[in-house]
Design a protein around this motif. Structure first.
Motif, PDB file in Angstrom:
ATOM      1  N   LEU A   4       0.835  -1.207   0.000  1.00  0.00           N
ATOM      2  CA  LEU A   4       0.000   0.000   0.000  1.00  0.00           C
ATOM      3  C   LEU A   4       0.868   1.255   0.000  1.00  0.00           C
ATOM      4  O   LEU A   4       0.583   2.228  -0.706  1.00  0.00           O
ATOM      5  N   ARG A   5       1.917   1.224   0.807  1.00  0.00           N
ATOM      6  CA  ARG A   5       2.822   2.376   0.897  1.00  0.00           C
ATOM      7  C   ARG A   5       3.497   2.630  -0.457  1.00  0.00           C
ATOM      8  O   ARG A   5       3.625   3.784  -0.898  1.00  0.00           O
ATOM      9  N   TYR A   6       3.914   1.555  -1.102  1.00  0.00           N
ATOM     10  CA  TYR A   6       4.561   1.695  -2.410  1.00  0.00           C
ATOM     11  C   TYR A   6       3.598   2.291  -3.437  1.00  0.00           C
ATOM     12  O   TYR A   6       3.953   3.214  -4.180  1.00  0.00           O
ATOM     13  N   GLN A   7       2.379   1.762  -3.483  1.00  0.00           N
ATOM     14  CA  GLN A   7       1.396   2.268  -4.436  1.00  0.00           C
ATOM     15  C   GLN A   7       1.111   3.757  -4.193  1.00  0.00           C
ATOM     16  O   GLN A   7       0.996   4.534  -5.139  1.00  0.00           O
ATOM     17  N   TYR A   8       0.992   4.133  -2.937  1.00  0.00           N
ATOM     18  CA  TYR A   8       0.733   5.532  -2.586  1.00  0.00           C
ATOM     19  C   TYR A   8       1.861   6.412  -3.118  1.00  0.00           C
ATOM     20  O   TYR A   8       1.623   7.477  -3.700  1.00  0.00           O
ATOM     21  N   GLY A   9       3.115   5.957  -2.909  1.00  0.00           N
ATOM     22  CA  GLY A   9       4.254   6.733  -3.379  1.00  0.00           C
ATOM     23  C   GLY A   9       4.291   6.848  -4.887  1.00  0.00           C
ATOM     24  O   GLY A   9       4.640   7.898  -5.433  1.00  0.00           O
ATOM     25  N   GLN A  10       3.921   5.772  -5.581  1.00  0.00           N
ATOM     26  CA  GLN A  10       3.896   5.805  -7.036  1.00  0.00           C
ATOM     27  C   GLN A  10       2.862   6.792  -7.552  1.00  0.00           C
ATOM     28  O   GLN A  10       3.101   7.523  -8.516  1.00  0.00           O
ATOM     29  N   GLU A  11       1.711   6.827  -6.892  1.00  0.00           N
ATOM     30  CA  GLU A  11       0.626   7.702  -7.347  1.00  0.00           C
ATOM     31  C   GLU A  11       0.972   9.174  -7.182  1.00  0.00           C
ATOM     32  O   GLU A  11       0.601  10.008  -8.012  1.00  0.00           O
ATOM     33  N   ARG A  12       1.694   9.512  -6.116  1.00  0.00           N
ATOM     34  CA  ARG A  12       2.001  10.926  -5.905  1.00  0.00           C
ATOM     35  C   ARG A  12       3.394  11.323  -6.373  1.00  0.00           C
ATOM     36  O   ARG A  12       3.752  12.500  -6.327  1.00  0.00           O
ATOM     37  N   GLY A  13       4.191  10.328  -6.808  1.00  0.00           N
ATOM     38  CA  GLY A  13       5.489  10.637  -7.382  1.00  0.00           C
ATOM     39  C   GLY A  13       6.635  10.770  -6.409  1.00  0.00           C
ATOM     40  O   GLY A  13       7.747  11.129  -6.802  1.00  0.00           O
ATOM     41  N   LYS A  14       6.414  10.481  -5.153  1.00  0.00           N
ATOM     42  CA  LYS A  14       7.515  10.490  -4.181  1.00  0.00           C
ATOM     43  C   LYS A  14       7.162   9.554  -3.035  1.00  0.00           C
ATOM     44  O   LYS A  14       5.981   9.327  -2.746  1.00  0.00           O
ATOM     45  N   PRO A  15       8.170   8.982  -2.377  1.00  0.00           N
ATOM     46  CA  PRO A  15       7.902   7.988  -1.328  1.00  0.00           C
ATOM     47  C   PRO A  15       7.098   8.555  -0.169  1.00  0.00           C
ATOM     48  O   PRO A  15       7.170   9.749   0.150  1.00  0.00           O
ATOM     49  N   LEU A  16       6.328   7.703   0.444  1.00  0.00           N
ATOM     50  CA  LEU A  16       5.564   8.056   1.640  1.00  0.00           C
ATOM     51  C   LEU A  16       6.424   7.724   2.851  1.00  0.00           C
ATOM     52  O   LEU A  16       6.751   6.560   3.090  1.00  0.00           O
ATOM     53  N   ILE A  17       6.823   8.734   3.605  1.00  0.00           N
ATOM     54  CA  ILE A  17       7.715   8.498   4.738  1.00  0.00           C
ATOM     55  C   ILE A  17       6.917   8.007   5.943  1.00  0.00           C
ATOM     56  O   ILE A  17       5.713   8.242   6.063  1.00  0.00           O
ATOM     57  N   HIS A  18       7.613   7.339   6.853  1.00  0.00           N
ATOM     58  CA  HIS A  18       6.969   6.728   8.013  1.00  0.00           C
ATOM     59  C   HIS A  18       6.240   7.762   8.871  1.00  0.00           C
ATOM     60  O   HIS A  18       5.161   7.483   9.399  1.00  0.00           O
ATOM     61  N   GLU A  19       6.846   8.948   9.019  1.00  0.00           N
ATOM     62  CA  GLU A  19       6.256   9.950   9.899  1.00  0.00           C
ATOM     63  C   GLU A  19       4.901  10.419   9.390  1.00  0.00           C
ATOM     64  O   GLU A  19       4.002  10.720  10.178  1.00  0.00           O
ATOM     65  N   GLU A  20       4.708  10.464   8.078  1.00  0.00           N
ATOM     66  CA  GLU A  20       3.412  10.868   7.521  1.00  0.00           C
ATOM     67  C   GLU A  20       2.327   9.876   7.936  1.00  0.00           C
ATOM     68  O   GLU A  20       1.203  10.273   8.270  1.00  0.00           O
ATOM     69  N   ILE A  21       2.667   8.601   7.899  1.00  0.00           N
ATOM     70  CA  ILE A  21       1.702   7.583   8.298  1.00  0.00           C
ATOM     71  C   ILE A  21       1.447   7.672   9.795  1.00  0.00           C
ATOM     72  O   ILE A  21       0.303   7.610  10.253  1.00  0.00           O
ATOM     73  N   ALA A  22       2.523   7.827  10.573  1.00  0.00           N
ATOM     74  CA  ALA A  22       2.399   7.903  12.029  1.00  0.00           C
ATOM     75  C   ALA A  22       1.546   9.084  12.449  1.00  0.00           C
ATOM     76  O   ALA A  22       0.727   8.987  13.379  1.00  0.00           O
ATOM     77  N   GLU A  23       1.706  10.203  11.765  1.00  0.00           N
ATOM     78  CA  GLU A  23       0.917  11.400  12.101  1.00  0.00           C
ATOM     79  C   GLU A  23      -0.578  11.128  11.909  1.00  0.00           C
ATOM     80  O   GLU A  23      -1.409  11.522  12.732  1.00  0.00           O
ATOM     81  N   HIS A  24      -0.928  10.450  10.823  1.00  0.00           N
ATOM     82  CA  HIS A  24      -2.338  10.120  10.594  1.00  0.00           C
ATOM     83  C   HIS A  24      -2.856   9.189  11.692  1.00  0.00           C
ATOM     84  O   HIS A  24      -3.971   9.376  12.191  1.00  0.00           O
TER      85      HIS A  24
END
Length: 241
Positions: free
Chosen positions: A102-122
Motif C-alpha cells: 500500500l505504501r509503495y502504491q501511494y508513493g507511485q501515485e504521488r510521485g515520491k515515497p511516503l515516509i513513516h512519519e506521515e503515516i504515524a501522524e495520521h
C-alpha cells in the motif's frame, strides 16, 4: 566487474544504487563514473557534491544519507525517481508486506515515497494515541514487539482507503484478526463492568492461570462478564458517574 558489485534491487540503498549503476548503462555500454554522477548532482542542486561522497554512497561506506533533493538528482541520471527504490511489498503476503505494498502504491501515485512519519501522524490523529515513525517501520518489517493494535490497524486502513480485512487474508493474519477482535470484546466487557461498579474479582476468571489467554478464552470471559453485568443491572445497580 564481479557479481557482488552488481548490487541488489531489493537490498539497502547502496545495494539498490549499485544495481542501477550496473544495469543503467549509456553509450558504448559504459557505466557513469562517480565523478560524472557527482557533477550531475552539483549541476541539478546548485550545491557541490564530491566524487568521494558518491563513491562511498554507492559502495556502502559510512556516509550521510542523501537528502531528498540530492537523491532525486542522483536517480534522475539513471532515469529513476525515489519512488522506484521503494520496496513494492506483496498484496498477498504478511501484514508488513501488505502494508508495504500500500505504501509503495501511494508513493507511485504521488510521485515520491511516503515516509513513516506521515503515516504515524495520521495514526495519531485517528486514534488519539501515541504513534512514532519507528512503530510504522516495525509494522512494515513484521517486527512489532507488542503485537498489533486494533485501532491503529483501523487507522492504517482508513489512511490507505482499504478495509481492515485487507490485512487479514492468510492463515496467520486471520489468527491475528481473531485475537484482536477477542481483545476488543474483552475490553468492552470490562468497560461495561466498570460502569456498573461490579466486583472485578468476582467477574474475572482466567481459564488457565499463568498462561496467556487464547482468543476463545477471551471471548468466553467476555461473555461471562457481560452475563454478570446483566445480572447486576437487573438488581437495580446504577452506573457510576
Amino acid at each position: 566487474m564481479a557479481d557482488e558489485d552488481r548490487g541488489d534491487p531489493r537490498g539497502n540503498l547502496a545495494q539498490k544504487l549499485r544495481h542501477l549503476h550496473w544495469t543503467q548503462r549509456g553509450l558504448g555500454n559504459q557505466m557513469l563514473s562517480y565523478e560524472d554522477i557527482a557533477t550531475g548532482v552539483t549541476r541539478a542542486t546548485g550545491r557541490k557534491c564530491g566524487e568521494t561522497y558518491i563513491e562511498k554512497l554507492f559502495t556502502g561506506q559510512p556516509v550521510r544519507h542523501p537528502d531528498p533533493e540530492r537523491l532525486e538528482a542522483i536517480l534522475t541520471q539513471f532515469g529513476k525517481t525515489p519512488a522506484d527504490l521503494e520496496d513494492r511489498g506483496d498484496p498477498h503476503g504478511t501484514f508488513g508486506q501488505r502494508l508495504q505494498h500500500l505504501r509503495y502504491q501511494y508513493g507511485q501515485e504521488r510521485g515520491k515515497p511516503l515516509i513513516h512519519e506521515e503515516i504515524a501522524e495520521h495514526v495519531r490523529r485517528y486514534t488519539g494515541r501515541s504513534c512514532r515513525a519507528e512503530y510504522i517501520g516495525q509494522l512494515l518489517n513484521d517486527r512489532e514487539p507488542n503485537g498489533l493494535a486494533k485501532d491503529k490497524i483501523e487507522a492504517l486502513a482508513a489512511f490507505f482507503k482499504v478495509s481492515p480485512a485487507y490485512f487479514f487474508d492468510d492463515e496467520k493474519s486471520r489468527a491475528d484478526q481473531q485475537k484482536l477482535e477477542a481483545q476488543d470484546a474483552l475490553l468492552s466487557a470490562l468497560q461495561e463492568l466498570r460502569e456498573v461498579g461490579g466486583d472485578f474479582a468476582a467477574a474475572f476468571r482466567q481459564p488457565n492461570p499463568g498462561q496467556a489467554m487464547s482468543p476463545q478464552d477471551m471471548l468466553q470471559l467476555a461473555t461471562e462478564i457481560r452475563a454478570y453485568v446483566g445480572a447486576l443491572r437487573e438488581q437495580g445497580s446504577e452506573p457510576h458517574a
